[in-house]
Design a protein around this motif. Structure first.
Motif, PDB file in Angstrom:
ATOM      1  N   UNK A 173     -53.023 -31.818 -11.813  1.00  0.00           N
ATOM      2  CA  UNK A 173     -54.262 -32.411 -12.897  1.00  0.00           C
ATOM      3  C   UNK A 173     -54.496 -30.272 -13.562  1.00  0.00           C
ATOM      4  N   UNK A 174     -54.956 -29.097 -12.112  1.00  0.00           N
ATOM      5  CA  UNK A 174     -54.838 -27.882 -13.186  1.00  0.00           C
ATOM      6  C   UNK A 174     -53.786 -27.232 -13.409  1.00  0.00           C
ATOM      7  N   UNK A 175     -52.525 -27.805 -13.151  1.00  0.00           N
ATOM      8  CA  UNK A 175     -51.268 -26.872 -13.863  1.00  0.00           C
ATOM      9  C   UNK A 175     -50.821 -27.848 -14.941  1.00  0.00           C
ATOM     10  N   UNK A 176     -50.933 -28.875 -15.365  1.00  0.00           N
ATOM     11  CA  UNK A 176     -50.025 -30.066 -15.941  1.00  0.00           C
ATOM     12  C   UNK A 176     -48.530 -29.993 -15.550  1.00  0.00           C
ATOM     13  N   UNK A 177     -48.573 -30.085 -14.190  1.00  0.00           N
ATOM     14  CA  UNK A 177     -47.075 -29.445 -13.938  1.00  0.00           C
ATOM     15  C   UNK A 177     -47.095 -30.498 -12.550  1.00  0.00           C
ATOM     16  N   UNK A 178     -45.594 -30.822 -11.797  1.00  0.00           N
ATOM     17  CA  UNK A 178     -45.335 -31.006 -10.884  1.00  0.00           C
ATOM     18  C   UNK A 178     -45.668 -29.946  -9.654  1.00  0.00           C
ATOM     19  N   UNK A 179     -46.180 -30.042  -8.836  1.00  0.00           N
ATOM     20  CA  UNK A 179     -45.984 -28.996  -6.838  1.00  0.00           C
ATOM     21  C   UNK A 179     -44.145 -28.982  -6.328  1.00  0.00           C
ATOM     22  N   UNK A 180     -43.573 -27.643  -6.648  1.00  0.00           N
ATOM     23  CA  UNK A 180     -42.537 -28.068  -6.253  1.00  0.00           C
ATOM     24  C   UNK A 180     -43.121 -28.316  -4.070  1.00  0.00           C
ATOM     25  N   UNK A 181     -41.772 -28.969  -4.352  1.00  0.00           N
ATOM     26  CA  UNK A 181     -42.018 -29.720  -2.672  1.00  0.00           C
ATOM     27  C   UNK A 181     -42.020 -28.692  -1.607  1.00  0.00           C
ATOM     28  N   UNK A 182     -41.452 -28.062  -1.076  1.00  0.00           N
ATOM     29  CA  UNK A 182     -41.477 -26.687  -1.108  1.00  0.00           C
ATOM     30  C   UNK A 182     -43.629 -26.060  -0.449  1.00  0.00           C
ATOM     31  N   UNK A 183     -44.418 -25.911  -1.544  1.00  0.00           N
ATOM     32  CA  UNK A 183     -45.204 -25.735  -1.754  1.00  0.00           C
ATOM     33  C   UNK A 183     -46.399 -26.402  -1.587  1.00  0.00           C
ATOM     34  N   UNK A 184     -45.795 -27.761  -1.793  1.00  0.00           N
ATOM     35  CA  UNK A 184     -47.278 -29.073  -0.517  1.00  0.00           C
ATOM     36  C   UNK A 184     -47.114 -28.872   0.430  1.00  0.00           C
ATOM     37  N   UNK A 185     -45.421 -28.663   0.976  1.00  0.00           N
ATOM     38  CA  UNK A 185     -45.556 -28.147   2.700  1.00  0.00           C
ATOM     39  C   UNK A 185     -46.668 -27.442   3.240  1.00  0.00           C
ATOM     40  N   UNK A 186     -45.851 -26.404   2.708  1.00  0.00           N
ATOM     41  CA  UNK A 186     -46.523 -25.003   2.759  1.00  0.00           C
ATOM     42  C   UNK A 186     -48.492 -25.170   2.777  1.00  0.00           C
ATOM     43  N   UNK A 187     -48.602 -25.788   1.350  1.00  0.00           N
ATOM     44  CA  UNK A 187     -50.147 -25.955   1.586  1.00  0.00           C
ATOM     45  C   UNK A 187     -50.864 -27.295   2.269  1.00  0.00           C
ATOM     46  N   UNK A 188     -50.336 -28.413   2.791  1.00  0.00           N
ATOM     47  CA  UNK A 188     -50.850 -29.163   3.538  1.00  0.00           C
ATOM     48  C   UNK A 188     -50.827 -28.746   5.059  1.00  0.00           C
ATOM     49  N   UNK A 189     -49.746 -27.663   5.585  1.00  0.00           N
ATOM     50  CA  UNK A 189     -50.015 -26.306   6.476  1.00  0.00           C
ATOM     51  C   UNK A 189     -51.528 -25.975   6.409  1.00  0.00           C
ATOM     52  N   UNK A 190     -51.786 -25.471   5.910  1.00  0.00           N
ATOM     53  CA  UNK A 190     -52.843 -24.556   5.377  1.00  0.00           C
ATOM     54  C   UNK A 190     -53.924 -25.271   5.549  1.00  0.00           C
ATOM     55  N   UNK A 191     -53.930 -26.129   5.320  1.00  0.00           N
ATOM     56  CA  UNK A 191     -55.318 -27.206   5.038  1.00  0.00           C
ATOM     57  C   UNK A 191     -55.759 -27.861   6.690  1.00  0.00           C
ATOM     58  N   UNK A 192     -54.584 -28.347   7.105  1.00  0.00           N
ATOM     59  CA  UNK A 192     -54.518 -28.957   8.304  1.00  0.00           C
ATOM     60  C   UNK A 192     -54.874 -27.724   8.781  1.00  0.00           C
ATOM     61  N   UNK A 193     -54.885 -26.648   8.993  1.00  0.00           N
ATOM     62  CA  UNK A 193     -54.996 -25.664  10.003  1.00  0.00           C
ATOM     63  C   UNK A 193     -56.520 -24.960   9.996  1.00  0.00           C
ATOM     64  N   UNK A 194     -56.699 -25.398   9.074  1.00  0.00           N
ATOM     65  CA  UNK A 194     -58.491 -25.555   9.079  1.00  0.00           C
ATOM     66  C   UNK A 194     -59.067 -26.888   9.705  1.00  0.00           C
ATOM     67  N   UNK A 195     -60.014 -26.986  10.208  1.00  0.00           N
ATOM     68  CA  UNK A 195     -61.271 -28.622  10.407  1.00  0.00           C
ATOM     69  C   UNK A 195     -62.178 -28.745   9.665  1.00  0.00           C
ATOM     70  N   UNK A 196     -62.592 -27.576   8.954  1.00  0.00           N
ATOM     71  CA  UNK A 196     -63.465 -27.876   7.990  1.00  0.00           C
ATOM     72  C   UNK A 196     -62.611 -28.159   6.498  1.00  0.00           C
ATOM     73  N   UNK A 197     -62.797 -29.288   6.343  1.00  0.00           N
ATOM     74  CA  UNK A 197     -61.470 -29.262   5.237  1.00  0.00           C
ATOM     75  C   UNK A 197     -62.208 -29.324   3.478  1.00  0.00           C
ATOM     76  N   UNK A 198     -63.510 -29.434   3.643  1.00  0.00           N
ATOM     77  CA  UNK A 198     -64.018 -29.107   2.152  1.00  0.00           C
ATOM     78  C   UNK A 198     -64.285 -27.489   2.274  1.00  0.00           C
ATOM     79  N   UNK A 199     -63.918 -26.620   3.028  1.00  0.00           N
ATOM     80  CA  UNK A 199     -63.459 -25.134   3.655  1.00  0.00           C
ATOM     81  C   UNK A 199     -62.162 -25.347   2.993  1.00  0.00           C
ATOM     82  N   UNK A 200     -61.323 -25.940   3.846  1.00  0.00           N
ATOM     83  CA  UNK A 200     -59.976 -25.607   2.832  1.00  0.00           C
ATOM     84  C   UNK A 200     -59.539 -25.559   1.639  1.00  0.00           C
TER      85      UNK A 200
END
Lengths: 160, 443
Positions: free
Chosen positions: A55-82
């Protein structure tokens, strides 16, 4: 023999019966996405991030970055903050495709409609239009980034 | 007995009229219990720890048929270290040949009460931590679902009106469904009473460097305020038609503080000033360092620190010994840091240490670089653990039970935490824990 005759008669009646035309009222038909667009499924973290990035970049996110960002979000409990941290990190990157603030101010009405379609994939209601028109008047310094951030972090955007 | 003295001394204050206050849920609440300490730090010494190499101090004698005994956890327990075949330290000339110097002048055993032989009936990682946090053996629930019974975080927040940032669950990763344990699915409790989960080795690790570090900090009035106003409008519209999202209830101020904390940690990491243990290069040591920073910043009423590097024992017994030794050092550092660097918590904090379960008596067939065999966790020996607590009102230098006299169960830990923080009655009234007995009740 009588039964066969009766059956033949019924089939003849059915075959020759008239079909009533659909009623067409004297207004233009509009294809509108329904209110809330029947969203009832929560996006997974990966889905949310993929869709947000596209939506923001008008292109697809790479698979590697998707995994990394997902890990980052899982590492913080308050998902709104993450989500806020990830989003503001996106906003700090080059390549974000957003209209300019001056373009937004030129036609606020159109901007709001496009924003609802871009993030919520639905039309806005008149109440929602009214809120944002008033909000832009009372908050002259609101930027496109702030509006997009509010939509990206909203609960409706978490559903599909 | 110290606890009895404590109860006697606090009887008057308990009988006094307590001041009611309003919980986040809006319910009028009056505290019924007296606190023994204002802070509890619970180290889940997880991953599966054998009694033989920890509290029983048998080093290689009981596992590898090599006659070398000794204490490799000398910040926690009394006892001399091994003198032969040293492989548990950091790498010097050869791997593991350099033991980490002792950190504490007085062991935690001398400072507190040690339950030497405790039962732990669940021998899986997620199930074990689940039991530690809920006080229940949840045999019937899945491994990829949130606890069905309330966690200790929820009891604390619901019954004492504690803020979200005063309750932390710090894990050393996001595996084993660990992030699911910040709150339960129980209808009387749930997300609004959950803890702030943080896996710092990820948040501040390589992934975090790439995707968190350069986050903007928006101006609270000029930027965040209008942004939140628009978001709240959008959310209100959604609530009228859609489904609410789970929310642990950090206020805007608390969220801003967490974001500021994240920003600061990246700066401190860059400057090399994170409060890591003196020797803290393993994952548990890193986690403890960030846990110290969380404690320093938020002064939580209750925090859980989950360490699990010892889980390598399945295939690397030497690595397991190193992890036990390093984690003992890290726990010693945590206690030392609280006492010397956080004045608000010094002398007012109880530390509880417990493995989530033990490990097998018999080894598997996997051999490591030192030709040592590994140990899984599936036989009766896996149900043997120790418990330890240190803090105000806790007897010092007291040992309860021994190898032939098991006293205590892992489900006694949540009532213990509730008793220290003054909400045991409320927790017991809920009737959702397996035991009403705290460890104090077993002394």
């Amino acid at each position: 023999m009588k039964k066969i005759t009766l059956l033949f008669f019924c089939l003849s009646v059915l075959a020759t019966s008239c079909k009533k035309d659909d009623i067409i009222y004297d207004v233009n038909q509009v294809n509108a996405t329904s209110y809330n667009a029947n969203k009832n499924k929560l996006k997974t973290i990966s889905q949310y991030i993929s869709i947000l990035y596209a939506n923001l970049f008008q292109k697809a996110l790479s698979a590697n970055e998707l995994v990394e960002i997902t890990n980052c979000i899982e590492s913080i409990g308050d998902k709104e903050v993450a989500h806020e941290i990830i989003l503001s990190n996106f906003m700090n990157k080059s390549g974000v495709t957003i209209p300019s603030d001056s373009l937004m101010r030129t036609d606020v009405n159109a901007f709001i409609e496009q924003t609802y379609k871009r993030f919520y994939v639905r039309d806005l209601t008149e109440a929602e239009r009214e809120f944002f028109l008033n909000f832009f008047v009372s908050h002259p310094d609101v930027s496109v980034e702030m509006v997009y951030s509010a939509f990206s972090l909203s609960n409706e955007y978490q559903f599909y | 007995m110290k606890r009895r003295n404590f109860l006697k001394n606090t009887a008057l204050s308990a009988a006094a009229i307590t001041v009611p206050f309003i919980l986040p849920s809006g319910r009028l609440f009056a505290a019924t219990g007296s606190r023994m300490a204002d802070h509890v730090v619970f180290v889940a010494f997880a991953g599966g720890v054998r009694q033989q190499e920890s509290i029983l101090q048998r080093y290689l004698d009981d596992s590898q048929d090599y006659p070398s005994v000794g204490n490799i956890m000398y910040n926690m327990f009394d006892g001399a270290p091994p003198t032969d075949k040293i492989v548990y330290g950091t790498d010097g000339i050869i791997s593991g040949d350099t033991p980490i110097p002792k950190l504490l002048s007085q062991t935690l055993q001398q400072q507190g009460t040690l339950f030497k032989e405790v039962n732990a009936s669940t021998v899986g990682h997620y199930a074990g931590v689940n039991t530690l946090l809920t006080g229940n053996y949840l045999y019937s629930q899945g491994l990829k679902m949130k606890p069905s019974m309330p966690t200790i975080f929820e009891y604390l927040r619901r019954h004492q009106g504690v803020k979200a940032t005063k309750t932390w669950f710090i894990g050393n990763g996001i595996g084993n469904s660990l992030p699911l344990l910040d709150y339960s699915l129980h209808p009387d409790y749930g997300s609004q009473f959950g803890a702030n989960f943080l896996a710092p080795t990820i948040t501040f690790g390589d992934d975090g460097e790439k995707h968190f570090k350069n986050a903007k900090i928006y101006h609270p009035e000029d930027e965040l305020d209008p942004m939140y106003k628009m978001k709240y409008f959008l959310d209100n519209v959604w609530y009228s038609q859609g489904k609410p999202l789970p929310n642990i209830g950090n206020t805007e101020e608390e969220k801003a503080e967490i974001k500021q904390f994240v920003k600061e940690m990246f700066l401190k990491k860059e400057n090399g000033t994170i409060a890591h243990p003196p020797v803290g290069d393993n994952r548990d040591g890193q986690t403890i360092g960030y846990a110290c920073e969380v404690l320093n910043r938020f002064k939580p009423t209750f925090s859980v620190v989950y360490l699990s590097s010892v889980d390598g024992c399945h295939s690397d017994f030497s690595g397991y010994l190193k992890s036990l030794h390093a984690t003992d050092h890290a726990v010693g550092h945590l206690w030392d840091y609280i006492q010397n660097n956080i004045p608000e918590m010094a002398g007012n904090t109880t530390l509880i240490v417990s493995p989530e379960h033990g490990r097998n008596l018999e080894s598997n067939n996997i051999v490591d670089a030192n030709a040592f065999t590994g140990f899984d966790h599936s036989d009766a020996n896996s149900r043997r653990i120790f418990n330890m607590m240190i803090g105000p009102g806790v007897d010092s230098n007291l040992t309860i039970g021994n190898e032939n006299n098991q006293i205590g169960d892992i489900v006694n830990i949540t009532p213990t935490i509730a008793e220290i923080l003054g909400f045991k009655n409320e927790m017991m009234s809920a009737g959702l824990t397996a035991s009403n007995n705290s460890l104090f009740d077993l002394i």
